[in-house]
Design a protein around this motif. Structure first.
Motif, PDB file in Angstrom:
ATOM      1  N   ALA A 260     -11.937  17.863  13.119  1.00  0.00           N
ATOM      2  CA  ALA A 260     -11.338  19.099  13.611  1.00  0.00           C
ATOM      3  C   ALA A 260      -9.920  18.847  14.113  1.00  0.00           C
ATOM      4  CB  ALA A 260     -12.197  19.698  14.723  1.00  0.00           C
ATOM      5  N   GLN A 261      -9.720  17.747  14.800  1.00  0.00           N
ATOM      6  CA  GLN A 261      -8.388  17.419  15.314  1.00  0.00           C
ATOM      7  C   GLN A 261      -7.392  17.181  14.186  1.00  0.00           C
ATOM      8  OE1 GLN A 261      -9.413  14.117  17.882  1.00  0.00           O
ATOM      9  NE2 GLN A 261      -9.411  15.407  19.713  1.00  0.00           N
ATOM     10  N   ILE A 262      -7.843  16.566  13.115  1.00  0.00           N
ATOM     11  CA  ILE A 262      -6.945  16.351  11.971  1.00  0.00           C
ATOM     12  C   ILE A 262      -6.543  17.690  11.358  1.00  0.00           C
ATOM     13  CG2 ILE A 262      -6.750  15.391   9.649  1.00  0.00           C
ATOM     14  CD1 ILE A 262      -6.624  13.285  11.848  1.00  0.00           C
ATOM     15  N   SER A 263      -7.485  18.609  11.240  1.00  0.00           N
ATOM     16  CA  SER A 263      -7.159  19.910  10.637  1.00  0.00           C
ATOM     17  C   SER A 263      -6.161  20.676  11.502  1.00  0.00           C
ATOM     18  CB  SER A 263      -8.430  20.738  10.414  1.00  0.00           C
ATOM     19  OG  SER A 263      -9.004  21.157  11.637  1.00  0.00           O
ATOM     20  N   LEU A 264      -6.270  20.557  12.816  1.00  0.00           N
ATOM     21  CA  LEU A 264      -5.321  21.223  13.712  1.00  0.00           C
ATOM     22  C   LEU A 264      -3.965  20.518  13.705  1.00  0.00           C
ATOM     23  CD1 LEU A 264      -7.735  21.940  16.708  1.00  0.00           C
ATOM     24  CD2 LEU A 264      -6.792  23.623  15.112  1.00  0.00           C
ATOM     25  N   ALA A 265      -3.985  19.182  13.677  1.00  0.00           N
ATOM     26  CA  ALA A 265      -2.737  18.423  13.636  1.00  0.00           C
ATOM     27  C   ALA A 265      -1.950  18.734  12.365  1.00  0.00           C
ATOM     28  CB  ALA A 265      -3.029  16.925  13.717  1.00  0.00           C
ATOM     29  N   ILE A 296      -0.759  12.864  16.158  1.00  0.00           N
ATOM     30  CA  ILE A 296       0.518  13.077  15.478  1.00  0.00           C
ATOM     31  C   ILE A 296       0.478  12.454  14.081  1.00  0.00           C
ATOM     32  CG2 ILE A 296       3.008  12.803  15.612  1.00  0.00           C
ATOM     33  CD1 ILE A 296       1.791  14.440  17.894  1.00  0.00           C
ATOM     34  N   LEU A 297       0.661  13.281  13.085  1.00  0.00           N
ATOM     35  CA  LEU A 297       0.725  12.791  11.711  1.00  0.00           C
ATOM     36  C   LEU A 297       2.140  12.328  11.394  1.00  0.00           C
ATOM     37  CD1 LEU A 297      -1.276  15.631   9.901  1.00  0.00           C
ATOM     38  CD2 LEU A 297      -2.135  13.367  10.535  1.00  0.00           C
ATOM     39  N   THR A 298       2.272  11.213  10.691  1.00  0.00           N
ATOM     40  CA  THR A 298       3.593  10.789  10.218  1.00  0.00           C
ATOM     41  C   THR A 298       3.977  11.632   9.015  1.00  0.00           C
ATOM     42  OG1 THR A 298       2.728   9.165   8.652  1.00  0.00           O
ATOM     43  CG2 THR A 298       3.065   8.427  10.946  1.00  0.00           C
ATOM     44  N   ASP A 299       5.241  11.583   8.638  1.00  0.00           N
ATOM     45  CA  ASP A 299       5.694  12.311   7.454  1.00  0.00           C
ATOM     46  C   ASP A 299       4.885  11.909   6.222  1.00  0.00           C
ATOM     47  OD1 ASP A 299       7.586  13.446   9.081  1.00  0.00           O
ATOM     48  OD2 ASP A 299       9.251  12.237   8.333  1.00  0.00           O
ATOM     49  N   GLU A 301       1.862  10.518   6.095  1.00  0.00           N
ATOM     50  CA  GLU A 301       0.465  10.961   6.197  1.00  0.00           C
ATOM     51  C   GLU A 301       0.339  12.439   5.863  1.00  0.00           C
ATOM     52  OE1 GLU A 301      -1.076   7.867   9.688  1.00  0.00           O
ATOM     53  OE2 GLU A 301      -0.174   9.800  10.228  1.00  0.00           O
ATOM     54  N   PHE A 302       1.251  13.248   6.405  1.00  0.00           N
ATOM     55  CA  PHE A 302       1.186  14.685   6.125  1.00  0.00           C
ATOM     56  C   PHE A 302       1.386  14.955   4.638  1.00  0.00           C
ATOM     57  CE2 PHE A 302       3.372  18.656   5.243  1.00  0.00           C
ATOM     58  CZ  PHE A 302       2.453  19.562   5.738  1.00  0.00           C
ATOM     59  N   ASN A 303       2.375  14.327   4.038  1.00  0.00           N
ATOM     60  CA  ASN A 303       2.660  14.577   2.625  1.00  0.00           C
ATOM     61  C   ASN A 303       1.493  14.178   1.730  1.00  0.00           C
ATOM     62  OD1 ASN A 303       5.220  15.595   3.151  1.00  0.00           O
ATOM     63  ND2 ASN A 303       6.196  13.582   3.043  1.00  0.00           N
ATOM     64  N   GLN A 304       0.856  13.074   2.055  1.00  0.00           N
ATOM     65  CA  GLN A 304      -0.299  12.641   1.269  1.00  0.00           C
ATOM     66  C   GLN A 304      -1.475  13.605   1.458  1.00  0.00           C
ATOM     67  OE1 GLN A 304      -0.958   8.611   2.603  1.00  0.00           O
ATOM     68  NE2 GLN A 304       0.535   7.748   1.164  1.00  0.00           N
ATOM     69  N   LEU A 305      -1.656  14.033   2.696  1.00  0.00           N
ATOM     70  CA  LEU A 305      -2.740  14.974   2.992  1.00  0.00           C
ATOM     71  C   LEU A 305      -2.501  16.299   2.281  1.00  0.00           C
ATOM     72  CD1 LEU A 305      -5.269  15.867   4.526  1.00  0.00           C
ATOM     73  CD2 LEU A 305      -3.833  16.249   6.553  1.00  0.00           C
TER      74      LEU A 305
END
Length: 334
Positions: A260-265, A296-299, A301-305
């Motif tokens: 859940a925290q990942i989806s909100l982040a 906090i997601l890095t750039d 991590e976010f792009n891959q996700l």
């Protein structure tokens, strides 16, 4: 907790949906437990609390949730942003009241329920197709001028409806369904709001609990639990939508966070004007959701996700356009 702006209002970057303390997720907790949970959320940095005049069902009654929230936040009312919503029903249009009279009557009751003399953010809960949204916008503008509300908003609307309203009285926020599994807002609503300095308040940002990974094909929804009507949560679609859970698991393990925290982040990283308001009746879950602000997601991590999400097909769809008499379910309106 960090803050962000929705219109002219500064709020914690994660807010709290309070509906579950009255109805919508099976048996509601006691009043004492609910008040304690709201206070704990405030202590954890939450300054944005969302309710509605209509939240209350079965043994409760219309206004129950507002009354509960009003009692819980009374000691720190001036330090938070309080949002509530009204419905304008067709049977109210058959008498001699003006639209202003109708809205003001609803507002007065909400003020009483919430133990306050102003509302920070006052939403039209659903569009009534018999009332031009421009007329509602004009009334909201008058209420802002008179000091009864600080800002106003719409819920479950398309960009066309939003644009009509915004040209009459600038809209503070749009509260729409938005999560990893309901992304219609990304097409037009979120870009429009970013351009016009309108906040997007995302309800059900954890996909009615699905994105926590705790909802399985063996989960039984009891009583008035709204999840029995959520399209993605049919047993068939729970099975088909597992790839997104597997993806979240990868990031949760890496970041030592919950799904859940990942989806909100992800949501907080993606847009600066989006504020999720996860709702839960469980104090532990409430604090877990608020603590997503620490993930906090890095750039990279976010792009891959984000790339992986685009390659996953989601089964079940509700959408963002709903109105009085044509809603998600006759049994529930978030």
């Amino acid at each position: 907790m960090k803050k962000r702006m929705i219109g002219n209002l500064e709020v914690s970057e994660i807010g709290m949906g309070c509906m579950g303390f009255s109805h919508g997720y099976g048996k509601a907790p006691s009043e004492l437990d609910s008040i304690q949970a709201i206070y704990k959320a405030y202590e954890a940095g939450c300054t944005f609390f969302d309710t509605a005049e209509s939240y209350g069902k079965e043994q409760f009654y219309s206004g129950h949730n507002e009354q509960l929230v009003g009692k819980a936040v009374e000691s720190f009312r001036k330090k938070i942003i309080l949002a509530t919503k009204l419905h304008i029903h067709n049977d109210e249009l058959n008498n001699q009241e003006t639209l202003y009279d109708i809205v003001f009557r609803h507002l007065q009751q909400s003020l009483k329920n919430l133990r306050t003399d102003y509302i920070d953010l006052y939403y039209l809960h659903r569009i009534n197709e018999n009332i031009p949204v421009e007329d509602v916008a004009k009334v909201m503008g008058q209420l802002i001028q008179e000091g009864y509300i600080k800002g106003w908003g719409l819920s479950q609307v398309t960009v066309d409806t939003l644009d009509k309203a915004h040209h009459v009285t600038p809209v503070t926020a749009v509260q729409n369904l938005y999560s990893m599994i309901e992304r219609d807002c990304e097409k037009e609503v979120i870009p429009y709001c970013l351009k016009h300095h309108i906040g997007v308040v995302a309800f059900s940002p954890i996909g009615s609990g699905f994105l926590s990974g705790k909802v399985t094909t063996h989960t039984h929804f009891e009583g008035d639990d709204v999840r029995q009507w959520v399209p993605q949560l049919s047993k068939e679609n729970i099975s088909k939508n597992q790839p997104i859970i597997e993806l979240l698991n990868q990031y949760a393990q890496k970041k030592k966070a919950t799904l859940a925290q990942i989806s909100l982040a992800w949501m907080l990283y993606k847009y600066p004007h989006v504020v999720p308001i996860p709702g839960s009746k469980n104090q532990e879950r409430i604090l877990e959701n608020l603590n997503a602000s620490q993930v906090i997601l890095t750039d990279e991590e976010f792009n891959q996700l984000e790339k992986a999400l685009h390659n996953i097909e989601i089964y079940g769809h509700r959408g963002i356009e709903e109105s009085e008499g044509k809603t998600f379910s006759q049994n529930w309106q978030k």
